[in-house]
Design a protein around this motif. Structure first.
Motif, short mmCIF file in Angstrom:
data_model
loop_
_atom_site.label_atom_id
_atom_site.label_comp_id
_atom_site.label_asym_id
_atom_site.label_seq_id
_atom_site.Cartn_x
_atom_site.Cartn_y
_atom_site.Cartn_z
N SER A 46 113.30 131.21 16.20
CA SER A 46 111.64 131.17 16.12
C SER A 46 110.85 131.32 14.90
CB SER A 46 111.50 132.58 16.98
OG SER A 46 110.05 132.78 17.01
N SER A 51 108.76 122.43 29.29
CA SER A 51 109.89 123.42 29.57
C SER A 51 109.09 124.36 30.75
CB SER A 51 110.58 124.27 28.57
OG SER A 51 111.32 123.40 27.69
N ARG A 107 107.26 133.48 29.81
CA ARG A 107 106.28 133.92 28.92
C ARG A 107 104.78 133.66 29.08
NH1 ARG A 107 104.18 131.33 24.83
NH2 ARG A 107 105.20 129.95 23.53
N ARG A 121 100.25 131.66 24.68
CA ARG A 121 99.46 131.92 23.51
C ARG A 121 98.21 131.34 23.52
NH1 ARG A 121 104.67 129.96 20.08
NH2 ARG A 121 106.10 131.80 20.48
N TYR A 128 104.25 124.04 27.77
CA TYR A 128 104.98 124.84 28.53
C TYR A 128 104.38 124.64 30.17
CZ TYR A 128 108.05 127.15 25.20
OH TYR A 128 108.48 127.32 24.24
N GLU A 168 119.06 122.93 32.42
CA GLU A 168 119.61 124.19 31.89
C GLU A 168 118.57 124.98 31.78
OE1 GLU A 168 118.41 125.42 28.76
OE2 GLU A 168 116.57 124.07 28.95
N TYR A 205 113.64 130.95 30.17
CA TYR A 205 113.06 129.47 29.57
C TYR A 205 113.83 128.21 30.43
CZ TYR A 205 110.54 131.65 25.83
OH TYR A 205 109.95 132.18 25.11
N GLY A 206 113.30 127.30 30.71
CA GLY A 206 114.34 126.20 31.25
C GLY A 206 113.68 124.81 31.23
N THR A 207 114.76 123.70 31.37
CA THR A 207 114.19 122.42 31.25
C THR A 207 114.67 121.88 32.56
OG1 THR A 207 115.00 122.37 28.97
CG2 THR A 207 114.46 120.11 30.13
N ASP A 255 112.86 121.00 22.73
CA ASP A 255 112.67 122.20 22.06
C ASP A 255 113.31 123.25 22.81
OD1 ASP A 255 112.20 124.69 20.68
OD2 ASP A 255 110.01 123.90 20.28
N ILE A 256 114.63 123.52 22.72
CA ILE A 256 115.31 124.62 23.30
C ILE A 256 116.08 125.58 22.65
CG2 ILE A 256 115.27 123.30 25.49
CD1 ILE A 256 118.09 122.47 25.22
N ASP A 257 116.41 126.60 22.96
CA ASP A 257 117.34 127.63 22.18
C ASP A 257 118.83 127.03 22.03
OD1 ASP A 257 118.25 128.42 24.48
OD2 ASP A 257 118.72 130.24 23.77
N ARG A 263 102.05 133.30 11.53
CA ARG A 263 101.86 132.30 12.71
C ARG A 263 100.90 133.36 13.51
NH1 ARG A 263 106.16 129.92 16.44
NH2 ARG A 263 106.53 132.40 17.40
N ARG A 305 112.74 138.65 17.67
CA ARG A 305 112.79 137.50 17.53
C ARG A 305 113.63 137.37 16.27
NH1 ARG A 305 109.31 133.44 19.90
NH2 ARG A 305 108.55 134.24 21.96
N1 LIG Z 1 117.12 127.34 26.81
C1 LIG Z 1 116.07 126.90 26.71
N2 LIG Z 1 115.23 127.47 25.61
C2 LIG Z 1 113.70 127.04 25.57
C3 LIG Z 1 113.30 126.23 26.43
N3 LIG Z 1 111.83 125.98 25.93
C4 LIG Z 1 111.73 126.68 24.89
N4 LIG Z 1 112.91 127.16 24.64
C5 LIG Z 1 113.34 128.05 23.26
O1 LIG Z 1 112.79 129.34 23.55
C6 LIG Z 1 112.67 130.02 22.44
C7 LIG Z 1 111.19 130.68 22.21
O2 LIG Z 1 110.34 129.73 22.40
P1 LIG Z 1 108.57 130.21 22.34
O3 LIG Z 1 108.45 131.26 23.03
O4 LIG Z 1 107.89 128.92 22.29
O5 LIG Z 1 108.70 130.55 20.82
P2 LIG Z 1 109.18 129.94 19.25
O6 LIG Z 1 110.53 129.63 19.27
O7 LIG Z 1 108.68 131.13 18.36
O8 LIG Z 1 108.02 128.88 19.40
C8 LIG Z 1 112.70 128.88 21.33
O9 LIG Z 1 114.01 128.97 20.79
C9 LIG Z 1 112.66 127.68 22.24
O10 LIG Z 1 113.43 126.73 21.41
C10 LIG Z 1 113.97 125.76 27.51
O11 LIG Z 1 113.57 124.99 28.38
N5 LIG Z 1 115.23 126.07 27.54
#
Ligand SMILES: Nc1nc2c(ncn2[C@@H]2O[C@H](COP(=O)(O)OP(=O)(O)O)[C@@H](O)[C@H]2O)c(=O)[nH]1
Ligand SMILES: Nc1ncnc2c1ncn2[C@@H]1O[C@H](COP(=O)(O)OP(=O)(O)O)[C@@H](O)[C@H]1O
Length: 444
Positions: free
Chosen positions: A135, A159, A163, A166, A175, A194, A203-205, A223-225, A259, A270
């Motif tokens: 993050s 996704s 949460r 913002r 989102y 996932e 969070y999910g796609t 953009d996923i973790d 930010r 984070r």
């Molecule tokens: N597994 C997964 N992770 C996601 C998804 N969408 C967002 N993320 C991840 O969730 C984390 C948090 O995202 P966010 O709350 O937008 O905060 P940020 O990373 O600080 O911008 C980040 O690592 C994103 O990459 C998703 O659909 N699936």
């Protein structure tokens, strides 16, 4: 007892290792293959020629699929090109990074000698792009730039998350902001590619999120973790996996605070998670590329190189879009000595030379008189690999195939073809083992 065990393994290594030795500066890199009954692995050793001492480095990145034979060619001081034979092309080209900015950084962090594998240029095609990173590292910023510059080429996979939005986030754009019970129901019904629990939220796609992008003919960006990246890696979706690293932990914290979108408690969470994510970025087989986001513009340029994007290909330039910045694949129909017969894999076969030339305009205008293309197959000489020694790119655009016909290229042709690159090139003696060839535009 202990000594016997050591002796055994040395003997085994001596008989089973297939090794390539590559000199770069004062060092010799020995890239060897070791087989035992359960698994194969690549062993890398470095000889410091001045002190005559050997070092076994920490090896990062995804190791290539091992084959019976491979060629190792030094590209420049930063990396060695490895060509694995007898595997599909998108598995065959690799770089062993020996002194790239990433390797230098990792060497400092780990305090040991480090090398890193990264996948070569081919096979990226239009695969979805998975971008992960802690993050605050700048994923969103990089993706926003990409989407702004190439709106008709890339589409963002929106996704679902539990949460809260913002201030500037729009539902359905950044989102799908959703109730936990709704996401959980959809997940249980198999609607998600996932999902993961991240920083206390889900969070999910969704499959639909990816399909709605690909249905538009665009390349999907996710953009996923790291957990999500792992799930996608294990899924049937073939993607490119990029991990964005901060230049330092301190800088990451600074960005996250600047930010101003999280509470102190959320920031702390984070940052804690960031350490684990950074550790996992080195998991074998997970990420294809690691990008350091120090200076934003430099990182963005490197990202564009990874995705084979040149400055002159922005969406305003329709010609380029229709004209083929995409790669064209050719199957090898037959091989004889250094001559190979290629067959385009796509409909372009029907158009033969015309289509090749229009696709590779910059290339063709210099060699139209030499390359003779039949209507569906083309007889060309074995391509030679031309590594770049000037490109700053870690991965993409660093090499190209030189296609020659019955005549050899003269240095003049080579210069024209590679006007951004010096003439230095190395022959890939074993490239005849490749199953297919992908030709792509160079950044001229
Ligand atoms: N597994 C997964 N992770 C996601 C998804 N969408 C967002 N993320 C991840 O969730 C984390 C948090 O995202 P966010 O709350 O937008 O905060 P940020 O990373 O600080 O911008 C980040 O690592 C994103 O990459 C998703 O659909 N699936
Ligand atoms: N290379 C960079 N140098 C300095 N600040 C950056 C850089 N990249 C991004 N930022 C800033 O850092 C903050 C976090 O970036 P963001 O894209 O939201 O990260 P992520 O999506 O990875 O959480 C933003 O305020 C952004 O403007």
């Amino acid at each position: 007892m202990g000594e016997e065990a050591v002796e055994f393994s040395v003997e085994k290594a001596a008989t089973n290792c297939k090794q390539s030795a590559v000199d770069v500066g004062d060092r010799t890199y020995v890239i060897g293959r070791s087989d035992d009954d359960s698994k194969s692995s690549i062993i890398i050793k470095i000889l410091d020629k001045l002190t005559q001492t050997w070092v076994v480095p920490t090896v990062l990145g995804t190791q290539p699929t091992l084959t019976e034979s491979q060629s190792a060619i030094p590209v420049n001081d930063e990396k060695i090109l490895i060509i694995e034979n007898g595997v599909p092309l998108n598995e065959s080209i690799w770089f062993l990074e020996i002194d790239t900015p990433f390797v230098k950084q990792q060497r400092k962090i780990k305090g040991t000698e480090v090398v890193s594998w990264s996948k070569g240029v081919v096979g990226v095609g239009q695969k979805p792009v998975v971008i992960s990173g802690p993050s605050g590292v700048g994923k969103g910023t990089l993706i926003a730039k990409l989407m702004k510059d190439y709106p008709s080429k890339f589409g963002f996979s929106v996704s679902h998350t539990t949460r809260s939005p913002r201030e500037k986030e729009i539902d359905g754009v950044h989102y799908h902001f959703t109730e936990r019970s709704k996401i959980e129901k959809d997940i249980s019904e198999g609607k998600f590619l996932e999902f993961a629990h991240v920083h206390g939220n889900v969070y999910g796609t969704s499959i639909e999120a990816v399909e709605s992008v690909t249905d538009e003919g665009k390349r999907c960006i996710l953009d996923i973790d790291v957990q999500g990246a792992r799930s996608v890696r294990a899924s049937s979706l073939e993607a490119i996996f990029i991990f964005v690293c901060p230049p330092s932990f301190k800088e990451l914290e600074k960005r996250l605070r600047a930010r101003g979108t999280e509470t102190e408690e959320q920031i702390q969470k984070r940052l804690r998670n960031a350490r684990a994510e950074l550790d996992q970025s080195n998991s074998p087989g997970l990420f294809d590329h690691l990008l350091v986001n120090d200076d934003l513009e430099t990182c963005y340029e490197n990202l564009k190189k990874l995705l084979s994007l040149d400055d002159d290909q922005e969406d305003s330039d329709d010609l380029f879009i229709n004209d083929g910045k995409q790669t064209t694949s050719y199957s090898i129909v037959s091989k004889h000595d250094s001559e190979i017969l290629l067959q385009p894999e796509t409909d372009e076969a029907n158009n033969g030379a015309a289509s090749f030339y229009s696709e590779h305009k910059g290339f063709a205008c210099h060699c139209a008189s030499e390359v003779r293309w039949a209507s569906t197959t083309s007889k060309v000489r074995l391509p030679e690999m031309i590594p770049s020694s000037t490109s700053q790119s870690l991965h993409m655009d660093a090499i190209c195939f030189k296609i020659t016909s019955y005549q050899e290229y003269t240095p003049h042709h080579l210069q024209v073809q590679n006007k951004h690159r010096p003439q230095a090139f190395a022959k890939a003696e074993n490239a005849v083992g490749l199953e297919a060839i992908t030709i792509w535009r160079k950044g001229d």
